[in-house]
Design a protein around this motif. Structure first.
Motif, mmCIF file in Angstrom:
data_model
loop_
_atom_site.group_PDB
_atom_site.id
_atom_site.type_symbol
_atom_site.label_atom_id
_atom_site.label_comp_id
_atom_site.label_asym_id
_atom_site.label_seq_id
_atom_site.Cartn_x
_atom_site.Cartn_y
_atom_site.Cartn_z
ATOM 1 N N ASP A 112 -9.933 -9.679 -5.741
ATOM 2 C CA ASP A 112 -11.071 -8.744 -5.817
ATOM 3 C C ASP A 112 -11.421 -8.442 -7.265
ATOM 4 N N ARG A 113 -10.428 -8.525 -8.134
ATOM 5 C CA ARG A 113 -10.668 -8.200 -9.535
ATOM 6 C C ARG A 113 -11.280 -9.409 -10.237
ATOM 7 N N GLU A 114 -11.664 -9.192 -11.467
ATOM 8 C CA GLU A 114 -12.354 -10.258 -12.195
ATOM 9 C C GLU A 114 -11.436 -11.429 -12.499
ATOM 10 N N ASN A 115 -10.203 -11.124 -12.935
ATOM 11 C CA ASN A 115 -9.322 -12.189 -13.400
ATOM 12 C C ASN A 115 -8.142 -12.443 -12.472
ATOM 13 N N ALA A 116 -7.803 -13.717 -12.369
ATOM 14 C CA ALA A 116 -6.581 -14.116 -11.667
ATOM 15 C C ALA A 116 -5.553 -14.504 -12.728
ATOM 16 N N VAL A 117 -4.315 -14.072 -12.524
ATOM 17 C CA VAL A 117 -3.239 -14.414 -13.456
ATOM 18 C C VAL A 117 -2.241 -15.315 -12.737
ATOM 19 N N PHE A 118 -2.025 -16.509 -13.283
ATOM 20 C CA PHE A 118 -1.024 -17.440 -12.747
ATOM 21 C C PHE A 118 0.194 -17.415 -13.659
ATOM 22 N N LEU A 119 1.366 -17.396 -13.050
ATOM 23 C CA LEU A 119 2.618 -17.461 -13.814
ATOM 24 C C LEU A 119 3.393 -18.696 -13.365
ATOM 25 N N PHE A 120 3.611 -19.635 -14.306
ATOM 26 C CA PHE A 120 4.267 -20.910 -13.994
ATOM 27 C C PHE A 120 5.661 -20.949 -14.611
ATOM 28 N N ASN A 121 6.509 -21.808 -14.037
ATOM 29 C CA ASN A 121 7.779 -22.126 -14.662
ATOM 30 C C ASN A 121 7.753 -23.591 -15.099
ATOM 31 N N LEU A 173 3.472 -18.222 -9.200
ATOM 32 C CA LEU A 173 3.128 -16.857 -8.797
ATOM 33 C C LEU A 173 1.698 -16.561 -9.234
ATOM 34 N N MET A 174 0.940 -15.889 -8.378
ATOM 35 C CA MET A 174 -0.428 -15.503 -8.757
ATOM 36 C C MET A 174 -0.644 -14.045 -8.371
ATOM 37 N N ARG A 175 -1.317 -13.314 -9.253
ATOM 38 C CA ARG A 175 -1.651 -11.926 -8.930
ATOM 39 C C ARG A 175 -3.041 -11.609 -9.481
ATOM 40 N N GLU A 176 -3.526 -10.423 -9.121
ATOM 41 C CA GLU A 176 -4.868 -10.002 -9.551
ATOM 42 C C GLU A 176 -4.742 -9.160 -10.814
ATOM 43 N N GLY A 177 -5.076 -9.751 -11.945
ATOM 44 C CA GLY A 177 -4.946 -9.031 -13.213
ATOM 45 C C GLY A 177 -3.523 -8.522 -13.385
ATOM 46 N N ASP A 178 -3.395 -7.236 -13.725
ATOM 47 C CA ASP A 178 -2.057 -6.651 -13.904
ATOM 48 C C ASP A 178 -1.570 -5.942 -12.645
ATOM 49 N N ASP A 179 -2.323 -6.064 -11.563
ATOM 50 C CA ASP A 179 -1.991 -5.374 -10.318
ATOM 51 C C ASP A 179 -0.870 -6.110 -9.591
ATOM 52 N N ALA A 180 0.278 -5.451 -9.463
ATOM 53 C CA ALA A 180 1.424 -6.098 -8.795
ATOM 54 C C ALA A 180 1.491 -5.750 -7.309
ATOM 55 N N SER A 181 0.482 -5.010 -6.785
ATOM 56 C CA SER A 181 0.537 -4.630 -5.361
ATOM 57 C C SER A 181 0.113 -5.786 -4.459
ATOM 58 N N ALA A 182 -0.494 -6.822 -5.042
ATOM 59 C CA ALA A 182 -0.829 -8.024 -4.262
ATOM 60 C C ALA A 182 -0.355 -9.235 -5.053
ATOM 61 N N ILE A 183 0.636 -9.937 -4.525
ATOM 62 C CA ILE A 183 1.083 -11.153 -5.208
ATOM 63 C C ILE A 183 1.112 -12.320 -4.226
ATOM 64 N N TYR A 184 0.875 -13.501 -4.756
ATOM 65 C CA TYR A 184 0.811 -14.716 -3.949
ATOM 66 C C TYR A 184 1.713 -15.771 -4.576
ATOM 67 N N VAL A 185 2.352 -16.564 -3.725
ATOM 68 C CA VAL A 185 3.194 -17.662 -4.206
ATOM 69 C C VAL A 185 2.670 -18.931 -3.575
ATOM 70 N N VAL A 186 2.556 -19.987 -4.369
ATOM 71 C CA VAL A 186 2.115 -21.274 -3.818
ATOM 72 C C VAL A 186 3.034 -22.382 -4.355
ATOM 73 N N MET A 187 3.405 -23.300 -3.444
ATOM 74 C CA MET A 187 4.265 -24.410 -3.837
ATOM 75 C C MET A 187 3.412 -25.519 -4.427
ATOM 76 N N PRO A 188 3.900 -26.182 -5.493
ATOM 77 C CA PRO A 188 3.114 -27.265 -6.095
ATOM 78 C C PRO A 188 3.222 -28.560 -5.282
ATOM 79 N N MET A 189 2.328 -29.520 -5.597
ATOM 80 C CA MET A 189 2.370 -30.856 -5.010
ATOM 81 C C MET A 189 2.596 -31.862 -6.111
ATOM 82 N N ARG A 190 3.179 -33.000 -5.765
ATOM 83 C CA ARG A 190 3.318 -34.066 -6.755
ATOM 84 C C ARG A 190 1.947 -34.696 -6.995
ATOM 85 N N ALA A 208 0.867 -1.182 0.000
ATOM 86 C CA ALA A 208 0.000 0.000 0.000
ATOM 87 C C ALA A 208 0.898 1.225 0.000
ATOM 88 N N ALA A 209 0.330 2.360 -0.396
ATOM 89 C CA ALA A 209 1.111 3.607 -0.403
ATOM 90 C C ALA A 209 1.637 3.875 1.001
#
Length: 372
Positions: A338-347, A354-371, A187-188
């Motif tokens: 909160d926004r309409e779209n979720a964007v996932f970025l995979f390697n 990595l997951m964020r809300e649309g193009d908004d980089a002020s909220a980002i989430y990281v989740v570890m994968p499972m086998r 946040a600002a």
């Protein structure tokens, strides 16, 4: 002490106090709320020695004074009184009893001396600033789901609030992680927060703070020192010790080179994950995501109870990918959007996503994968 107070105002103040009180106490006075009447208002103070909350309410003070009484019992009585009732609290100081009267109802409660009540020592705060309630609410609401419940890693049992370098200058940032997922919300930077020390706000404090942040118009006065943090509105002051530990270098686990991009309607995605996870009795069951040519197939295979599959239309143009996640973690992250779209970025299927809300980089989430 003798005061008359409207039931609604009393209930609000006592509800805040009784939620701070620990249910299982070896120190009897900590189960009590300290009631102090003076001038034209009354203060209700409760503590568990780590958090202290003081709630002020307007009252007709006939006789100034103070006493302590069981917070839970007083809350239960006031909760069951009729709406709009005028409640009289009276204590003569000699009998060791507090009388609670409303209409034809009368209660007599045991008290303990107010001198025995521990008051949290005041601290020299190194930073003082004000922030709108909706800003603080967003910072803590969006990060608290990732707080660790593992007692051995006590330094992860809270939200790390600090000043950090964002993409467009310095920001006020909240981070929480349990090692499996991470939330980083910016946040600002409020005026006066520049020199704020980074502090880990404990989970219980985050829960109590939420009650101060419901009013969208409110400005919250925040004071921070190395050992304590205080949040205040004109009526309520919440003071808490911070977790004495060092928060890990979270920047190292935020992936920078994830290029495979999936964009999906956040609400549709959350509902689909919830549906396919239904066949599994374990909430930690892995949900497999298969992506290819603007298609996402979510599937769960639980040998003991069955299987489920659902297809979603998405935006995905990269090479085919299969990856698995804990269904509960996916749902909690998707529900933050909160926004309409979720964007996932995979390697790859073995690297953090990595997951964020649309193009908004002020909220980002990281989740570890499972086998899977």
């Amino acid at each position: 002490m003798k005061i008359s107070i409207e039931r609604g105002a009393l209930l609000k103040a006592v509800a805040q106090a009784q939620s701070v009180v620990e249910r299982r106490n070896t120190i009897p006075i900590l189960a009590n709320v300290l009631i102090e009447a003076e001038g034209s208002d009354v203060r209700f103070r409760a503590t568990d020695l780590d958090i202290e909350v003081v709630d002020r309410a307007p009252a007709q003070v006939e006789r100034a004074g103070g006493t302590t009484v069981s917070a839970v019992t007083l809350h239960e009585i006031v909760r069951k009184l009729p709406d709009g009732a005028l409640v009289t609290l009276a204590d003569d100081g000699a009998s060791g009893r507090l009388s609670v009267t409303a209409g034809r109802s009368h209660f007599s409660l045991a008290t303990l001396p107010k001198e025995d009540f521990p008051v949290m020592a005041s601290s020299e705060y190194t930073a003082n600033f004000a922030a709108p309630a909706p800003v603080l609410r967003r910072l803590f609401d969006k990060s608290k789901f990732a707080i660790s419940t593992e007692e051995t890693r006590y330094y992860l049992n809270g939200v790390y609030m600090h000043v950090a370098e964002g993409e467009e200058g310095r920001v006020l940032r909240c981070v929480a992680t349990d090692g499996h997922r991470l939330a980083r919300i910016d946040a600002a930077l409020p005026e006066g927060a520049e020199e704020m020390p980074g502090v880990i706000v404990p989970r219980k404090t985050v829960g109590e703070l939420r009650k101060l942040l419901d009013d969208d118009e409110a400005q919250i006065a925040v004071s921070v020192s190395e050992t304590k943090v205080r949040f205040a509105t004109p009526d309520i002051t919440l003071t808490s010790k911070v977790i004495d530990g060092t928060f890990p270098d979270y920047a190292r686990v935020i992936p920078q080179g994830n290029t495979r991009r999936l964009e999906v309607d956040a609400a549709d995605f959350a509902k689909a994950v919830d549906r396919v996870a239904t066949v599994s009795s374990e909430r930690s069951r892995a949900v497999k995501m298969q992506m290819e040519d603007d298609r996402l197939v979510l599937s769960v295979n639980a040998p003991d109870s069955g299987a489920a599959e659902e297809e979603l239309a998405v935006a995905y143009q990269d090479e085919r990918l299969e990856i698995g996640f804990n269904a509960k973690y996916l749902l909690e992250i998707a529900s933050q959007v909160d926004r309409e779209n979720a964007v996932f970025l995979f390697n790859s299927s073995g690297d953090p996503t990595l997951m964020r809300e649309g193009d908004d980089a002020s909220a980002i989430y990281v989740v570890m994968p499972m086998r899977v």
